[in-house]
Design a protein around this motif. Structure first.
Motif, PDB file in Angstrom:
ATOM      1  N   GLY A   1       0.733  -1.090  -0.048  1.00  0.00           N
ATOM      2  CA  GLY A   1      -0.168  -0.158  -0.006  1.00  0.00           C
ATOM      3  C   GLY A   1       1.001   1.249   0.112  1.00  0.00           C
TER       4      GLY A   1
ATOM      5  N   ASP B   1       4.960   1.680  -0.169  1.00  0.00           N
ATOM      6  CA  ASP B   1       5.618   2.794  -1.423  1.00  0.00           C
ATOM      7  C   ASP B   1       6.500   3.759  -0.733  1.00  0.00           C
TER       8      ASP B   1
ATOM      9  N   PHE C   1      -6.352   0.457  -8.950  1.00  0.00           N
ATOM     10  CA  PHE C   1      -4.924   0.787  -9.182  1.00  0.00           C
ATOM     11  C   PHE C   1      -4.233  -0.086 -10.240  1.00  0.00           C
TER      12      PHE C   1
ATOM     13  N   SER D   1       4.339  -2.718  -9.424  1.00  0.00           N
ATOM     14  CA  SER D   1       3.048  -3.513  -8.839  1.00  0.00           C
ATOM     15  C   SER D   1       2.865  -2.752  -7.556  1.00  0.00           C
ATOM     16  N   LYS D   2       1.580  -3.549  -6.925  1.00  0.00           N
ATOM     17  CA  LYS D   2       1.481  -3.221  -5.377  1.00  0.00           C
ATOM     18  C   LYS D   2       2.361  -3.891  -4.710  1.00  0.00           C
TER      19      LYS D   2
END
Length: 764
Positions: free
Chosen positions: A589, A593, A721, A743-744
């Motif tokens: 999340g 990040d 997302f 990516s996530k």
């Protein structure tokens, strides 16, 4: 190298047949040849789940296919590019626990990028296991060392393979239209037909090195061509002085860089000899690390590592042993490996009395699974310094009795040996903490200690456990919800052996900034919940926390009410000078990040030097009043969002195409919290164009992070997302740059990027 032949046959204006043939990859290699023939391996998921699956390498040389003999047509696949590494032998918790059943030389573990779980496999013979281990390592190396053009060619081949639904080696015009939708492009039949007849030939054969030209109408970049034209006198090439002009005017590059970039990225030997760059070479440069928005020099260690530990932000994990939530999640040594791979330099061990006299690690008074303390320490020894050579802090939350505390001390000394720092550097009690350079390759134990470094106590003392004021116990935890108040006020005794292993990270209660200024020792540190830090720094008192953290270390941890292992925003803690801002690394999340973004710089070593104004003992910097500090100089950040490239699909349904928008978010001191976004583009995730400019004012550039987010717009519900990239403001490269999306899980999304033009200037 594999060869791909693609034949386009135009039968009539309404029907196009595309035939492509992929010859086997590296079939001369005996390991690859055996993998393509296939093997029956045992897939192991638990002590009770061990089932045979047939594995083989497909002809593209990059896809592993496997199925059960009972699965009918059902099968599974994964790409070699998804793999990070292959571990041979008993190098997973599960295979180690089954060592008596399966010999080490028949076992191996596939480790995937990101948060995807590992895959444990057992071959029938040592020879078969070695074949797969060696073969996969060769393929992983090949995948990781492809240049930009090779990756593009592979990308084209992958799409053709996906579009060939019946796997007959041919693609009809209907399948070609489906291919466009798979690639996130909405195109009517007339335009689609034009795309596939653009070469105006009845028969066209393309070898591997020209296969990408089939996609040239889609891959053409008008926005890149326009930039190229602005600096090219003849519109066909950039002479060395023209490229030099572009690099200095637009890119802010140092003088004399043009020749180096031509040699690196120009594919034409003739152009290189003439010292000029073609449009193709120009585009390859812009898509390369040198054309990235992230300064490639910051991918290397570039900061002074000889200052006290308290002068650095230190990548830190909370409940490191967990792979899931803190109520029912699994505890695993693999979680420590994953955290260390991401540059984490402070890991947490919650230790409790276990059976058979062996301490265990888990989240106490919950349903989380338990692992042995000694296994955790063995894992830390093996993986602590693979990503970074700088010290690792073992944050010990000690709930054990005296007997098992002594066992813990014995394990630490026996397993870690000289890796564990057990003596003072130069034998001197420090006035300031040692530096990361002083402690290279060392582990430090954080925990309670009997007495100080100045003298050693001869008696076992007791410490009062007093809610969240204790320097070690995280009293704002799930245990508070399940334990009696009286139980939390018990006295606990500390083992002499364990105490003696604590040197530079002694856990102490925090009694206020004034007592700390008057008598605090540099080696004393306290732990704070996120809410405690907010309470201490509200009403403009952040400057006191900043000053406190010049000399001493502070660890911040999430509130115990975050039972889902969610995270708080770490930026607020960094802005107040807190060094060890602990996050749940297993939870993807925004917060992770930001953590990855901050620690992406300085070679990803897990240590980032604080700004100079946060390292001075007389610092008066306040996050709430940045304009009050000497040298205050706000900057204007202007980001022109030009285009996007090859975004992945969000909804995998065949007809679903994304409507992308780009949002730029700024994180830093309170005045630097802002965001802005582009409009959305209908039905084009392949090559959308915006040409929109977003503007920001940055008050404290040294503390700011910039996050690029791409989302699929949805007017009826929350946007989905697509990808993101976060980096320090100080690592931004100006000019025309690509933002390569993650990516996530923080892993690269192949070929997905946003093309921007970045301008930074002083605010007038």
């Amino acid at each position: 190298c594999e060869q791909v032949t693609i034949i386009i046959i135009i039968i009539n204006p309404g029907f196009v047949l595309v035939h492509f043939d992929i010859s086997p990859a590296s079939t001369d290699d005996p390991d690859i040849k055996q993998m393509m023939a296939g093997s029956t391996l045992r897939k192991v998921k638990s002590h009770s789940w061990k089932k045979h699956r047939h594995f083989r390498l497909l002809e593209d040389g990059l896809t592993i296919w496997y199925k059960s003999r009972w699965a009918g047509r059902g099968h599974s696949t994964f790409s070699v590019s998804d793999l990070e590494t292959v571990r041979d032998g008993h190098q997973s918790e599960l295979l180690l626990s089954l060592s008596e059943e399966f010999p080490s030389d028949q076992c191996f573990t596939l480790v995937f990028h990101g948060r995807r779980g590992t895959l444990d496999l057992v071959a029938d013979t040592p020879e078969e296991a070695k074949c797969w281990v060696d073969g996969l390592r060769k393929l992983i190396h090949k995948s990781q060392t492809m240049d930009c053009k090779e990756r593009l060619d592979q990308w084209v081949r992958d799409w053709f393979t996906k579009a060939d639904k019946n796997k007959d080696g041919q693609m009809t015009f209907k399948e070609a239209k489906t291919l466009l939708k798979m690639m996130n492009v909405e195109m009517n039949e007339e335009n689609a037909l034009h795309l596939f007849t653009v070469c105006n030939l009845s028969l066209c054969v393309l070898e591997q090195h020209t296969s990408a030209s089939l996609m040239s109408p889609l891959l053409s970049r008008d926005e890149v061509w326009k930039v190229f034209q602005d600096f090219s006198a003849d519109g066909e090439r950039l002479l060395v002085d023209e490229l030099e002009n572009f690099l200095q005017i637009e890119q802010g590059e140092r003088e004399g860089r043009a020749q180096e970039l031509i040699e690196l990225y120009e594919p034409s030997e003739a152009a290189r000899q003439q010292m000029c760059m073609s449009l193709e070479g120009f585009q390859l440069y812009l898509c390369s690390p040198h054309g990235s928005i992230f300064n490639p020099d910051h991918e290397q260690l570039h900061q002074d590592m000889k200052l006290p530990l308290s002068h650095y932000f230190i990548s830190s994990s909370h409940n490191t042993y967990l792979t899931g939530d803190q109520l029912r999640g699994q505890s695993s040594t693999e979680a420590y490996i994953q955290a260390l791979k991401r540059g984490c330099r402070c890991v947490e061990l919650d230790c409790w009395d276990g059976p058979d006299g062996e301490p265990i690690v888990y989240h106490g008074h919950t349903l989380t699974s338990k692992i042995l303390f000694r296994d955790v320490i063995s894992t830390l020894k093996e993986y602590a310094f693979k990503t970074s050579v700088f010290p690792v802090i073992l944050s010990l939350e000690n709930h054990c009795g005296l007997e098992q505390q002594t066992v813990m001390a014995q394990h630490l000394k026996k397993i870690l040996g000289e890796i564990l720092q057990t003596s003072l550097i130069n034998g001197q009690v420090p006035e300031q903490l040692p530096s990361p350079q002083d402690l290279r390759g060392k582990m430090l134990l954080k925990g309670k200690k009997l007495g100080g470094l100045e003298q050693r106590s001869d008696e076992t003392i007791t410490d009062e456990v007093s809610d969240d004021e204790d320097g070690e116990m995280e009293r704002e935890s799930v245990e508070d919800l399940t334990k009696d108040t009286a139980d939390s006020n018990k006295q606990s005794k500390l083992s002499r052996e364990l105490s003696d292993l604590v040197l530079y990270c002694k856990s102490v209660p925090f009694h206020g900034f004034e007592p700390a200024r008057a008598s605090g020792k540099c080696y004393e540190m306290s732990s704070f919940s996120e809410s405690k830090v907010k309470k201490l720094t509200k009403d403009g008192k952040g400057s006191e926390m900043v000053q406190y953290n010049v000399k001493q270390l502070t660890r911040v941890y999430p509130s115990g009410m975050r039972t889902d292992s969610s995270n708080y925003n770490p930026q607020e803690m960094w802005a107040n000078g807190c060094q060890l801002v602990a996050l749940n690394f297993q939870t993807a999340g925004l917060e992770m990040d930001l953590n990855d973004g901050l620690f992406r710089q300085n070679g990803g070593c897990g240590f980032v030097l604080k700004p100079e104004f946060m390292r001075k003992t007389d610092s008066e910097f306040s996050p709430e009043r940045p304009e009050s500090r000497p040298g205050y100089r706000p900057l204007r950040l202007s980001i022109q969002v030009l285009s996007g490239q090859q975004f992945p699909k969000v909804n995998q349904k065949e007809g679903s195409i994304v409507d992308p928008l780009v949002r730029v978010e700024l994180y830093g001191v309170p005045k630097d919290q802002s965001r802005d976004e582009t409009s959305y583009i209908n039905n084009n995730g392949f090559n959308p164009a915006w040409n929109e400019t977003l503007n920001f004012v940055v008050h404290v550039p040294d503390l700011a992070l910039v996050r690029f987010v791409v989302e699929d717009y949805d007017k009826a519900s929350r946007n989905d997302f697509i990808g993101q990239f976060t980096l320090p403001f100080t690592s931004l490269q100006p000019g025309y740059r690509h933002v390569h999306l993650l990516s996530k899980d923080g892993t690269p999304i192949p070929h997905a990027s946003v093309f921007v033009n970045v301008s930074i200037s002083e605010l007038t």
